[in-house]
Scaffold this active site. Structure first.
Site, PDB file in Angstrom:
ATOM      1  N   SER A 119       3.716  32.975  30.499  1.00 19.78           N
ATOM      2  CA  SER A 119       2.798  33.369  31.571  1.00 19.78           C
ATOM      3  C   SER A 119       1.358  33.581  31.107  1.00 19.78           C
ATOM      4  O   SER A 119       0.715  32.657  30.654  1.00 19.78           O
ATOM      5  CB  SER A 119       3.344  34.616  32.242  1.00 19.78           C
ATOM      6  OG  SER A 119       2.565  34.960  33.348  1.00 19.78           O
ATOM      7  N   HIS A 120       0.923  34.813  31.186  1.00 22.22           N
ATOM      8  CA  HIS A 120      -0.470  35.160  30.889  1.00 22.22           C
ATOM      9  C   HIS A 120      -0.691  35.495  29.424  1.00 22.22           C
ATOM     10  O   HIS A 120      -1.798  35.850  29.036  1.00 22.22           O
ATOM     11  CB  HIS A 120      -0.851  36.368  31.742  1.00 22.22           C
ATOM     12  CG  HIS A 120       0.135  37.481  31.558  1.00 22.22           C
ATOM     13  ND1 HIS A 120       1.404  37.427  32.107  1.00 22.22           N
ATOM     14  CD2 HIS A 120       0.075  38.615  30.850  1.00 22.22           C
ATOM     15  CE1 HIS A 120       2.062  38.517  31.746  1.00 22.22           C
ATOM     16  NE2 HIS A 120       1.293  39.246  30.981  1.00 22.22           N
ATOM     17  N   ASP A 291      -3.383  32.404  36.072  1.00 20.39           N
ATOM     18  CA  ASP A 291      -2.861  32.640  34.721  1.00 20.39           C
ATOM     19  C   ASP A 291      -2.246  31.366  34.132  1.00 20.39           C
ATOM     20  O   ASP A 291      -2.263  30.295  34.760  1.00 20.39           O
ATOM     21  CB  ASP A 291      -1.863  33.803  34.706  1.00 20.39           C
ATOM     22  CG  ASP A 291      -0.525  33.447  35.321  1.00 20.39           C
ATOM     23  OD1 ASP A 291      -0.473  32.511  36.140  1.00 20.39           O
ATOM     24  OD2 ASP A 291       0.485  34.097  34.974  1.00 20.39           O
ATOM     25  N   ASP A 293       0.763  30.138  33.647  1.00 26.07           N
ATOM     26  CA  ASP A 293       1.797  29.366  34.346  1.00 26.07           C
ATOM     27  C   ASP A 293       1.520  29.239  35.845  1.00 26.07           C
ATOM     28  O   ASP A 293       2.357  28.713  36.586  1.00 26.07           O
ATOM     29  CB  ASP A 293       3.189  29.953  34.100  1.00 26.07           C
ATOM     30  CG  ASP A 293       3.346  31.351  34.657  1.00 26.07           C
ATOM     31  OD1 ASP A 293       2.359  32.107  34.652  1.00 26.07           O
ATOM     32  OD2 ASP A 293       4.461  31.708  35.085  1.00 26.07           O
ATOM     33  N   ASP A 295       1.190  31.451  38.367  1.00 27.23           N
ATOM     34  CA  ASP A 295       1.731  32.302  39.434  1.00 27.23           C
ATOM     35  C   ASP A 295       0.834  33.492  39.760  1.00 27.23           C
ATOM     36  O   ASP A 295       1.005  34.128  40.787  1.00 27.23           O
ATOM     37  CB  ASP A 295       3.179  32.735  39.148  1.00 27.23           C
ATOM     38  CG  ASP A 295       3.354  33.398  37.816  1.00 27.23           C
ATOM     39  OD1 ASP A 295       2.358  33.565  37.081  1.00 27.23           O
ATOM     40  OD2 ASP A 295       4.507  33.753  37.481  1.00 27.23           O
ATOM     41  N   ARG A 296      -0.141  33.800  38.895  1.00 26.05           N
ATOM     42  CA  ARG A 296      -1.037  34.928  39.176  1.00 26.05           C
ATOM     43  C   ARG A 296      -2.386  34.459  39.692  1.00 26.05           C
ATOM     44  O   ARG A 296      -2.808  33.339  39.398  1.00 26.05           O
ATOM     45  CB  ARG A 296      -1.302  35.733  37.902  1.00 26.05           C
ATOM     46  CG  ARG A 296      -0.087  36.382  37.334  1.00 26.05           C
ATOM     47  CD  ARG A 296      -0.483  37.248  36.150  1.00 26.05           C
ATOM     48  NE  ARG A 296       0.696  37.921  35.625  1.00 26.05           N
ATOM     49  CZ  ARG A 296       0.671  39.027  34.914  1.00 26.05           C
ATOM     50  NH1 ARG A 296      -0.479  39.584  34.603  1.00 26.05           N
ATOM     51  NH2 ARG A 296       1.797  39.571  34.481  1.00 26.05           N
ATOM     52  N   LYS A 392       5.808  34.180  42.665  1.00 28.41           N
ATOM     53  CA  LYS A 392       4.451  34.395  43.120  1.00 28.41           C
ATOM     54  C   LYS A 392       3.680  33.102  42.894  1.00 28.41           C
ATOM     55  O   LYS A 392       4.092  32.267  42.101  1.00 28.41           O
ATOM     56  CB  LYS A 392       3.811  35.580  42.405  1.00 28.41           C
ATOM     57  CG  LYS A 392       3.889  35.566  40.883  1.00 28.41           C
ATOM     58  CD  LYS A 392       3.438  36.908  40.340  1.00 28.41           C
ATOM     59  CE  LYS A 392       3.365  36.935  38.823  1.00 28.41           C
ATOM     60  NZ  LYS A 392       4.650  37.327  38.209  1.00 28.41           N
TER      61      LYS A 392
HETATM   62  C1  VG1 Z   1       4.296  42.123  34.094  1.00 25.32           C
HETATM   63  C2  VG1 Z   1       3.768  42.660  35.409  1.00 25.32           C
HETATM   64  C3  VG1 Z   1       4.763  42.353  36.522  1.00 25.32           C
HETATM   65  C4  VG1 Z   1       5.011  40.846  36.577  1.00 25.32           C
HETATM   66  C5  VG1 Z   1       5.471  40.367  35.217  1.00 25.32           C
HETATM   67  C6  VG1 Z   1       5.636  38.867  35.168  1.00 25.32           C
HETATM   68  O1  VG1 Z   1       5.503  42.770  33.755  1.00 25.32           O
HETATM   69  O2  VG1 Z   1       3.547  44.046  35.323  1.00 25.32           O
HETATM   70  O3  VG1 Z   1       4.250  42.837  37.733  1.00 25.32           O
HETATM   71  O4  VG1 Z   1       5.986  40.532  37.533  1.00 25.32           O
HETATM   72  O5  VG1 Z   1       4.531  40.724  34.221  1.00 25.32           O
HETATM   73  O6  VG1 Z   1       4.464  38.206  35.515  1.00 25.32           O
HETATM   74  P1  VG1 Z   1       5.564  43.996  32.700  1.00 25.32           P
HETATM   75  O7  VG1 Z   1       7.008  44.318  32.544  1.00 25.32           O
HETATM   76  O8  VG1 Z   1       4.900  43.521  31.446  1.00 25.32           O
HETATM   77  O9  VG1 Z   1       4.781  45.114  33.313  1.00 25.32           O
HETATM   78  V1  VG1 Z   1       4.159  36.661  34.892  1.00 25.32           V
HETATM   79  O10 VG1 Z   1       2.720  36.036  35.609  1.00 25.32           O
HETATM   80  O11 VG1 Z   1       4.259  37.089  33.309  1.00 25.32           O
HETATM   81  O12 VG1 Z   1       5.426  35.691  35.333  1.00 25.32           O
HETATM   82 CO    CO Z   2       2.509  34.156  35.226  1.00 27.82          CO
END
Ligand code: VG1
Ligand code: CO
Length: 565
Positions: A119-120, A291, A293, A295-296, A392
Site C-alpha cells: 500500500s502506502h 497511495d 496501490d 485505494d487511498r 476503498k
Molecule cells: C492502516 C489504516 C487503516 C487502513 C489500513 C490499510 O492500518 O489505519 O485505516 O485500512 O492501513 O490501508 P493500521 O493497522 O496500520 O492502522 V492500505 O491503503 O494499507 O490498504
Molecule cells: Co493502500
C-alpha cells in the site's frame, strides 16, 4: 509439465495484519518464504474451492511484484487452480482487482484474488512488500479466513510447485499449459480497461468534462493530481486526460516505479507535500493524491485547502444523489471505522439512515455491503469508497468529488464550510509514532488499559480547558451480519462534551511498532468563533491531555510524532 513437492519449514511471522502480510523485501526473499505463504493462501483462502479455482493476480508495481507473481503462477498451477487472470506486467491497482473479481471473466465466476502490495509503505529493494488475499466478493479476506491462512503457515511442511512453467506476463494474451494432464490457463489482461468502464457507468463523464473545460460555469476548473509513482498513474492518465480533457502536465508522477521514485506513496500532508505546495500556488481549483496501490486519496481545494478524510466522507454522503450510480438504486446506510470522526453520523441521522462503526480495516465493511445495509463508507486514513467494489478506491473518491462539484458548482472550500455550517464540524487529527520500540508500545497500551476504569468520571485539563471522562473502553465490534466478534480494536476515551481520543497499535507496519493517537472534537454550527479555526489549535488541549495520560514520552522516548495528519 510436472509438479514438484518441496519440503519446507514454517516461518513464525506470517500472520496477516490489518491488510495482508507486510514485511521488508529481504524477508520475502528468504528461501521458501513467499512460497510458504502462497501455499497457505491457496489452501486457507480457497479451501474446498481450490481445485478448479479462478483467481485474479496483480500488484502496485513495486519491487518484487514480478517475482512474486511468478511464484504464484507456478504454485497455482501445481495446486489445481484452473485459471489465473494476471494484469499485464503483474500490474493492477487494488480497486481494479476488486472490480474484476466482482465482474467475473468471460462469463466465469472468480473465486478470489491475490494482491501484491504494501500500500502506502515505501518500496524498492529495502522497502516493504506485501501479499493480500481477497475473497469472491472482491473484498479483503475477513478475520476467519486470515486466521485459517495463518494457522496453515505455522504447520506447513511442503508446498507444490511447477518449476518449469514459464509464463511471459508482459504480453497481453492467453497462455495455456498442460500440467500432468490438466489444463492450466493464464490470461494476461489490460489492467486499466475494465476499471475505466466501471467508472464510466458510475459517473457522468460528460458533466465532469464540462466542469473541467469551463462549459458549465464559464471558467475552467483546473485539477492537479499526484499518483506518487504508484498504481493510479495509468488509470488517472486514461480517465483524466483521455476522457475528461484534463491537462497532462497537471497529472504528476503517473509513471509507476518499483521504488515509487524513492518516495513514500502515502497521500497525506506530510508525504504528499509536493502536491500541497503546488496547490498553494493557487493555480488549481482541486487537488488529489493517491497511495501506492491506489485505494487511498487525499482531497485538496484551491490554495492547499485540506479536506479531512472524515469530512470528505460526510460531504460525499450529504451529496450522494449527485452521483448517477446512487440515483438508480436504494441508498442504504453509511459506515466509518471507529477512529474516524463522526461527521458522517450526522448526515446519516439527518437522512434517516443507518450508520455503522466498525474496527479499522476495510475487511469489516464487506459484510454490511454484501447484505445491502450500507453503500458508502470511509476511514480517517484517507480511505473512501462505496459498494461498487469491496475495497476503498482513491480514483473513485476523486471522481465523486468532481461529480459533486460539477453539480453544486462551487469551490471545495465553500462546499466543506457550508457543510460545517449545516452540521457542525468534527475536528480531527491523528498523531503517528512510527517505528517505536515494540515493548515500549505494548507497555503504554497495557498501562492505559489498566488505568481506564479509574478514569471514568474524572476531570482532566490542559491549557485551562477541562474535559470530563464519560466512558473509556477497548473497542469491540460484533458484526451485525455474521455475529463474529473483533476485540481489542483500540482504547477509547470519550468525554462528556462529545470529544474523544483513541489509542491503537498499527497492524500494517513492517518494523517496530507504530502507535496511533486519534483525537477529535465537535464544534456546533452556531459556534462561529471556532468553526473555521485551525484544527491543531482547536485540538491542542485534548492532545496534551492524551499525551500526558499515556505517558507517551516516558514509554517511547519520543517528544513528537513522526507524522501528523
Ligand atoms: C492502516 C489504516 C487503516 C487502513 C489500513 C490499510 O492500518 O489505519 O485505516 O485500512 O492501513 O490501508 P493500521 O493497522 O496500520 O492502522 V492500505 O491503503 O494499507 O490498504
Ligand atoms: Co493502500
Amino acid at each position: 509439465l510436472s509438479v514438484t513437492v518441496v519440503p519446507t519449514k514454517p516461518f513464525k511471522d506470517q500472520k496477516p495484519g490489518t491488510s495482508g502480510l507486510r514485511k521488508k523485501v529481504p524477508e520475502f526473499q528468504q528461501q521458501h518464504y513467499t512460497e510458504n505463504f502462497i501455499q497457505a493462501v491457496l489452501d486457507g483462502g480457497l479451501s474446498d474451492r481450490k481445485n478448479g479455482a479462478v483467481l485474479v493476480v496483480g500488484g502496485d508495481g513495486r519491487f518484487l511484484c514480478m517475482e512474486a507473481a511468478n511464484v504464484i503462477i507456478k504454485l497455482a498451477a501445481a495446486n489445481g487452480v484452473s485459471r489465473l487472470i494476471v494484469g499485464q506486467n503483474a500490474f493492477f491497482s487494488t480497486p481494479a482487482v476488486s472490480a474484476l473479481i466482482r465482474k467475473g471473466f468471460e462469463g466465469r465466476q472468480i473465486d478470489g484474488g491475490i494482491i501484491l502490495t504494501a500500500s502506502h509503505n515505501p518500496g524498492g529493494p529495502r522497502g516493504d512488500f506485501g501479499i493480500k488475499f481477497n475473497c469472491d466478493n472482491g473484498g479483503p479476506a475477513p478475520d476467519g479466513v486470515t486466521n485459517r491462512i495463518y494457522e496453515i503457515t505455522t504447520k506447513i511442511s511442503e508446498y507444490r510447485i511447477v518449476n518449469d512453467l514459464q509464463c511471459d506476463f508482459t504480453q497481453i494474451g492467453r497462455y495455456e499449459f498442460n500440467v500432468e494432464g490438466r489444463n492450466f490457463v493464464v490470461d494476461v489482461v489490460d489492467p486499466v480497461e475494465d476499471y475505466v468502464k466501471l467508472m464510466q457507468q458510475i459517473f457522468d463523464f460528460d458533466k465532469i468534462r464540462q466542469l473541467l473545460s469551463g462549459k458549465l460555469t464559464g471558467s475552467r476548473f483546473k485539477v492537479l493530481l499526484d499518483s506518487m509513482h504508484g498504481a493510479t498513474g495509468p488509470y488517472v492518465s486514461t480517465i483524466l486526460c483521455d476522457h475528461l480533457g484534463a491537462a497532462s502536465e497537471d497529472m504528476l508522477r503517473t509513471v509507476p516505479k518499483p521504488d515509487f521514485g524513492n518516495g513514500h506513496p502515502d497521500p497525506n500532508l506530510t508525504y504528499a507535500k509536493a502536491l500541497v505546495d503546488r496547490s498553494k500556488q493557487g493555480d488549481h481549483d482541486f487537488g488529489a493524491a493517491f497511495d501506492g496501490d491506489g485505494d487511498r486519496n487525499m482531497i485538496l481545494g484551491r490554495n492547499g485547502f485540506f479536506v479531512t478524510p472524515s469530512d470528505s466522507l460526510a460531504v460525499i454522503a450529504d451529496n450522494i444523489e449527485a452521483i448517477p450510480y446512487f440515483r438508480n438504486r436504494r441508498v442504504s446506510g453509511f459506515a466509518r471505522s471507529m477512529p474516524t470522526a463522526g461527521a458522517v453520523d450526522l448526515v446519516a441521522k439527518a437522512k434517516g439512515m443507518e450508520i455503522f462503526e466498525t474496527p479499522t480495516g476495510w475487511k469489516y465493511f464487506g459484510n454490511l455491503m454484501d447484505a445491502g445495509r450500507m453503500c458508502l463508507c470511509g476511514e480517517e486514513s484517507f480511505g473512501t469508497g462505496s459498494d461498487h467494489i469491496r475495497e476503498k478506491d482513491g480514483v473513485w473518491a476523486m471522481l465523486a468529488w468532481l461529480q459533486i462539484l460539477a453539480e453544486r458548482q462551487t469551490s471545495v472550500q465553500n462546499l466543506v464550510q457550508m457543510h460545517w455550517k449545516k452540521y457542525g464540524r468534527n475536528v480531527f487529527t491523528r498523531y503517528d509514532y512510527e517505528n517505536v520500540d515494540g515493548s515500549g508500545a505494548n507497555l503504554l497500551m497495557n498501562f492505559m488499559e489498566a488505568q481506564m476504569p479509574a478514569f471514568i468520571g474524572r476531570e482532566l485539563s490542559a491549557n485551562n480547558v477541562k474535559y470530563t471522562v464519560a466512558s473509556a473502553d477497548n473497542f469491540q465490534y460484533k458484526d451485525p451480519i455474521d455475529g463474529s466478534v473483533a476485540t481489542k480494536q483500540g482504547l477509547r476515551f470519550l468525554f462528556t462534551d462529545g470529544s474523544r481520543f483513541v489509542f491503537r497499535l498499527s497492524g500494517t507496519g513492517s518494523a517496530g511498532a507504530t502507535i496511533r493517537l486519534y483525537v477529535d472534537s465537535y464544534i456546533p454550527p452556531g459556534d462561529s468563533g471556532r468553526l473555521f479555526m485551525d484544527s491543531q489549535d482547536l485540538l491542542k488541549p485534548l492532545i496534551l491531555v492524551a499525551l500526558d495520560l499515556s505517558k507517551m514520552e516516558q514509554f517511547t522516548g519520543r517528544k513528537a510524532p513522526t507524522v501528523i495528519t
